[in-house]
Scaffold this active site. Structure first.
Site, PDB file in Angstrom:
ATOM      1  N   LYS A 113      75.737  37.883  51.211  1.00 49.17           N
ATOM      2  CA  LYS A 113      75.045  38.399  50.016  1.00 49.17           C
ATOM      3  C   LYS A 113      75.988  38.545  48.836  1.00 49.17           C
ATOM      4  O   LYS A 113      75.608  38.299  47.694  1.00 49.17           O
ATOM      5  CB  LYS A 113      74.396  39.764  50.320  1.00 49.17           C
ATOM      6  CG  LYS A 113      73.089  39.628  51.066  1.00 49.17           C
ATOM      7  CD  LYS A 113      72.225  40.859  50.859  1.00 49.17           C
ATOM      8  CE  LYS A 113      70.887  40.691  51.544  1.00 49.17           C
ATOM      9  NZ  LYS A 113      70.107  41.913  51.568  1.00 49.17           N
ATOM     10  N   LYS A 196      67.727  30.775  57.380  1.00 49.14           N
ATOM     11  CA  LYS A 196      66.566  31.600  57.762  1.00 49.14           C
ATOM     12  C   LYS A 196      65.556  31.672  56.606  1.00 49.14           C
ATOM     13  O   LYS A 196      65.937  31.565  55.426  1.00 49.14           O
ATOM     14  CB  LYS A 196      66.999  32.994  58.218  1.00 49.14           C
ATOM     15  CG  LYS A 196      67.437  33.904  57.119  1.00 49.14           C
ATOM     16  CD  LYS A 196      67.550  35.361  57.583  1.00 49.14           C
ATOM     17  CE  LYS A 196      67.945  36.179  56.374  1.00 49.14           C
ATOM     18  NZ  LYS A 196      68.070  37.561  56.473  1.00 49.14           N
ATOM     19  N   LYS A 199      63.141  35.930  51.492  1.00 47.23           N
ATOM     20  CA  LYS A 199      62.491  36.240  50.211  1.00 47.23           C
ATOM     21  C   LYS A 199      63.327  35.715  49.053  1.00 47.23           C
ATOM     22  O   LYS A 199      62.811  35.431  47.986  1.00 47.23           O
ATOM     23  CB  LYS A 199      62.441  37.758  50.022  1.00 47.23           C
ATOM     24  CG  LYS A 199      61.427  38.485  50.825  1.00 47.23           C
ATOM     25  CD  LYS A 199      61.613  39.997  50.552  1.00 47.23           C
ATOM     26  CE  LYS A 199      61.085  40.832  51.673  1.00 47.23           C
ATOM     27  NZ  LYS A 199      61.596  42.203  51.671  1.00 47.23           N
TER      28      LYS A 199
HETATM   29  P1  TYM Z   1      64.634  43.009  55.829  1.00 43.76           P
HETATM   30  O1  TYM Z   1      63.873  43.805  54.847  1.00 43.76           O
HETATM   31  O2  TYM Z   1      65.508  41.912  55.304  1.00 43.76           O
HETATM   32  O3  TYM Z   1      63.664  42.366  56.893  1.00 43.76           O
HETATM   33  C1  TYM Z   1      62.701  43.162  57.567  1.00 43.76           C
HETATM   34  C2  TYM Z   1      62.584  42.707  59.006  1.00 43.76           C
HETATM   35  O4  TYM Z   1      62.206  41.317  59.048  1.00 43.76           O
HETATM   36  C3  TYM Z   1      63.130  40.590  59.859  1.00 43.76           C
HETATM   37  N1  TYM Z   1      63.282  39.238  59.303  1.00 43.76           N
HETATM   38  C4  TYM Z   1      63.149  38.115  60.018  1.00 43.76           C
HETATM   39  N2  TYM Z   1      62.874  37.921  61.322  1.00 43.76           N
HETATM   40  C5  TYM Z   1      62.807  36.644  61.745  1.00 43.76           C
HETATM   41  N3  TYM Z   1      62.985  35.558  60.929  1.00 43.76           N
HETATM   42  C6  TYM Z   1      63.270  35.723  59.625  1.00 43.76           C
HETATM   43  N4  TYM Z   1      63.439  34.665  58.826  1.00 43.76           N
HETATM   44  C7  TYM Z   1      63.359  37.046  59.109  1.00 43.76           C
HETATM   45  N5  TYM Z   1      63.605  37.567  57.884  1.00 43.76           N
HETATM   46  C8  TYM Z   1      63.557  38.908  58.025  1.00 43.76           C
HETATM   47  C9  TYM Z   1      64.433  41.374  59.765  1.00 43.76           C
HETATM   48  O5  TYM Z   1      65.274  41.098  60.853  1.00 43.76           O
HETATM   49  C10 TYM Z   1      63.934  42.800  59.768  1.00 43.76           C
HETATM   50  O6  TYM Z   1      63.686  43.237  61.086  1.00 43.76           O
HETATM   51  N6  TYM Z   1      68.514  45.984  56.912  1.00 43.76           N
HETATM   52  C11 TYM Z   1      67.128  45.710  57.200  1.00 43.76           C
HETATM   53  C12 TYM Z   1      66.200  46.887  56.934  1.00 43.76           C
HETATM   54  C13 TYM Z   1      66.608  48.165  57.563  1.00 43.76           C
HETATM   55  C14 TYM Z   1      66.444  48.513  58.929  1.00 43.76           C
HETATM   56  C15 TYM Z   1      66.924  49.835  59.046  1.00 43.76           C
HETATM   57  C16 TYM Z   1      65.959  47.817  60.046  1.00 43.76           C
HETATM   58  C17 TYM Z   1      67.143  49.242  56.920  1.00 43.76           C
HETATM   59  N7  TYM Z   1      67.331  50.241  57.816  1.00 43.76           N
HETATM   60  C18 TYM Z   1      66.942  50.498  60.282  1.00 43.76           C
HETATM   61  C19 TYM Z   1      65.983  48.489  61.265  1.00 43.76           C
HETATM   62  C20 TYM Z   1      66.457  49.800  61.381  1.00 43.76           C
HETATM   63  C21 TYM Z   1      66.654  44.564  56.333  1.00 43.76           C
HETATM   64  O7  TYM Z   1      67.211  44.296  55.303  1.00 43.76           O
HETATM   65  O8  TYM Z   1      65.499  43.967  56.761  1.00 43.76           O
END
Ligand code: TYM
Length: 332
Positions: A113, A196, A199
């Site tokens: 990032k 992957k 967004k």
């Molecule tokens: P975020 O907002 O990027 O994504 C949310 C969830 O979607 C999953 N994900 C995917 N899974 C499969 N294929 C993909 N292409 C894909 N893109 C996104 C992510 O793995 C996630 O589960 N850091 C985290 C948010 C967070 C969090 C937490 C998660 C903050 N605190 C505590 C678990 C526990 C994030 O940025 O997810």
């Protein structure tokens, strides 16, 4: 068997996509049937990269709408936004003092990032995984459903929990288990099967958004990169065809089947056959979710009520745990 306490979070940084749904939301919904679950719209995480305040507010409500539209029930699960429970930021500070700089330096997502301009990245982006550990540990969560891209952050969270327990010689935190989907832990971009689905990809053709119309889905799947040869016979032949593998994986998962069975059904056929079937099943499963998101967004008062009630419930658990944690650290 011990009851699971499930926690997960999603960033409110734009429309959610198929990767979020298959990698995370679908699993959230399954888990809420038999477990205590807490699902958080992680707005504190979102601001590690600048967000327009008006858009952020809209995105918090839209992510809440996507949770509900995917099948989460606010009567069964706690649904709330992170910034309304101050315990997240408080525990994050304590954990900043437990985590080691060397541990954070290994985080690949920060490297991706921040890119070449690392010196200009916010400090928040660097310590983001500590806040994520705080989210999970604040509730003494035992299980965390996430996509494979979050695995390294989960490992860091486990190290932090272990270190805290060791330093203070008290078993305050359970060591949380990641729950990562077996068949489709990483949904890949429709334009490049080695990246992957995300967004932040500039091309909207790289992803299926949950709000896409049937026409948009058909167009995107038609344009998706596949392969010039027919669908192969064996799994091993897919190793060198990441785009084809991705389409077959998505189809298998939506169709509640396995990759082997899908290959058996499709081997030797043109990709247009798979693409037609994939578009059909996407329209069947994703379009109703998109419609529900729009309906929920028409009633912002309801969405605000859901997150206010959720925040109150989350805050109660957080305050109780935080009291014990602060006492353990030695605060008065
Ligand atoms: P975020 O907002 O990027 O994504 C949310 C969830 O979607 C999953 N994900 C995917 N899974 C499969 N294929 C993909 N292409 C894909 N893109 C996104 C992510 O793995 C996630 O589960 N850091 C985290 C948010 C967070 C969090 C937490 C998660 C903050 N605190 C505590 C678990 C526990 C994030 O940025 O997810």
């Amino acid at each position: 068997m011990e009851k699971k306490l499930v926690f997960s979070g999603v960033q409110p940084t734009g429309s959610l996509h198929l990767g979020n749904y298959l990698g995370a939301l679908k699993n959230f919904v399954d888990l809420q049937k038999n477990n205590e679950c807490i699902y958080c719209v992680v707005d504190l995480h979102a601001i590690t990269v600048f967000q327009d305040p008006i858009e952020l507010r809209d995105n918090i409500l839209e992510t809440t709408a996507a949770f509900l539209a995917s099948g989460l029930d606010h009567k069964k699960s706690i649904i709330f936004n992170q910034s309304s429970v101050s315990g997240h930021a408080e525990l994050a500070w304590i954990l900043n003092c437990v985590a080691r700089i060397g541990w954070l330096n290994r985080m690949t997502q920060f490297k991706d990032k921040a890119g070449k301009d690392r010196e200009k990245a916010s400090v928040g982006l660097y310590i983001y995984p500590n806040l994520m550990a705080a989210d999970i540990l604040l509730y003494k969560s035992t299980h965390v459903p996430v996509g494979a891209d979050q695995k390294q952050h989960l490992e860091l969270c486990r190290d932090i929990a272990q270190r805290f327990n060791n330093d203070f010689k008290k078993n305050i935190f359970p060591i949380p288990e990641p729950l990562i989907q077996k068949n489709i832990s990483r949904v890949m971009s429709l334009r490049d099967g080695t990246k992957k689905m995300s967004k932040s990809d500039e091309s909207s053709y790289s992803r299926i958004d949950l709000k896409d119309s049937a026409d948009e889905i058909v167009k995107k799947i038609k344009k998706a990169k596949s392969d010039s040869l027919p669908i192969p016979e064996s799994l091993s032949e897919l190793d060198s065809k990441p785009e084809a593998l991705n389409l077959l994986n998505i189809y298998s998962d939506l169709n509640k089947s396995t990759l082997e069975k899908t290959l058996n059904e499709m081997k030797g056929k043109d990709y247009s056959y798979l693409k037609n079937k994939l578009s059909e099943i996407l329209i069947e499963i994703i379009c109703p979710i998109g419609k529900k998101i729009t309906q929920f967004l028409d009633d912002k008062n309801f969405l605000e009520k859901v997150i206010n009630e959720g925040s109150e419930k989350a805050n109660k658990i957080a305050q109780k745990n935080l009291k014990e944690i602060k006492n353990t650290v030695g605060f008065l």
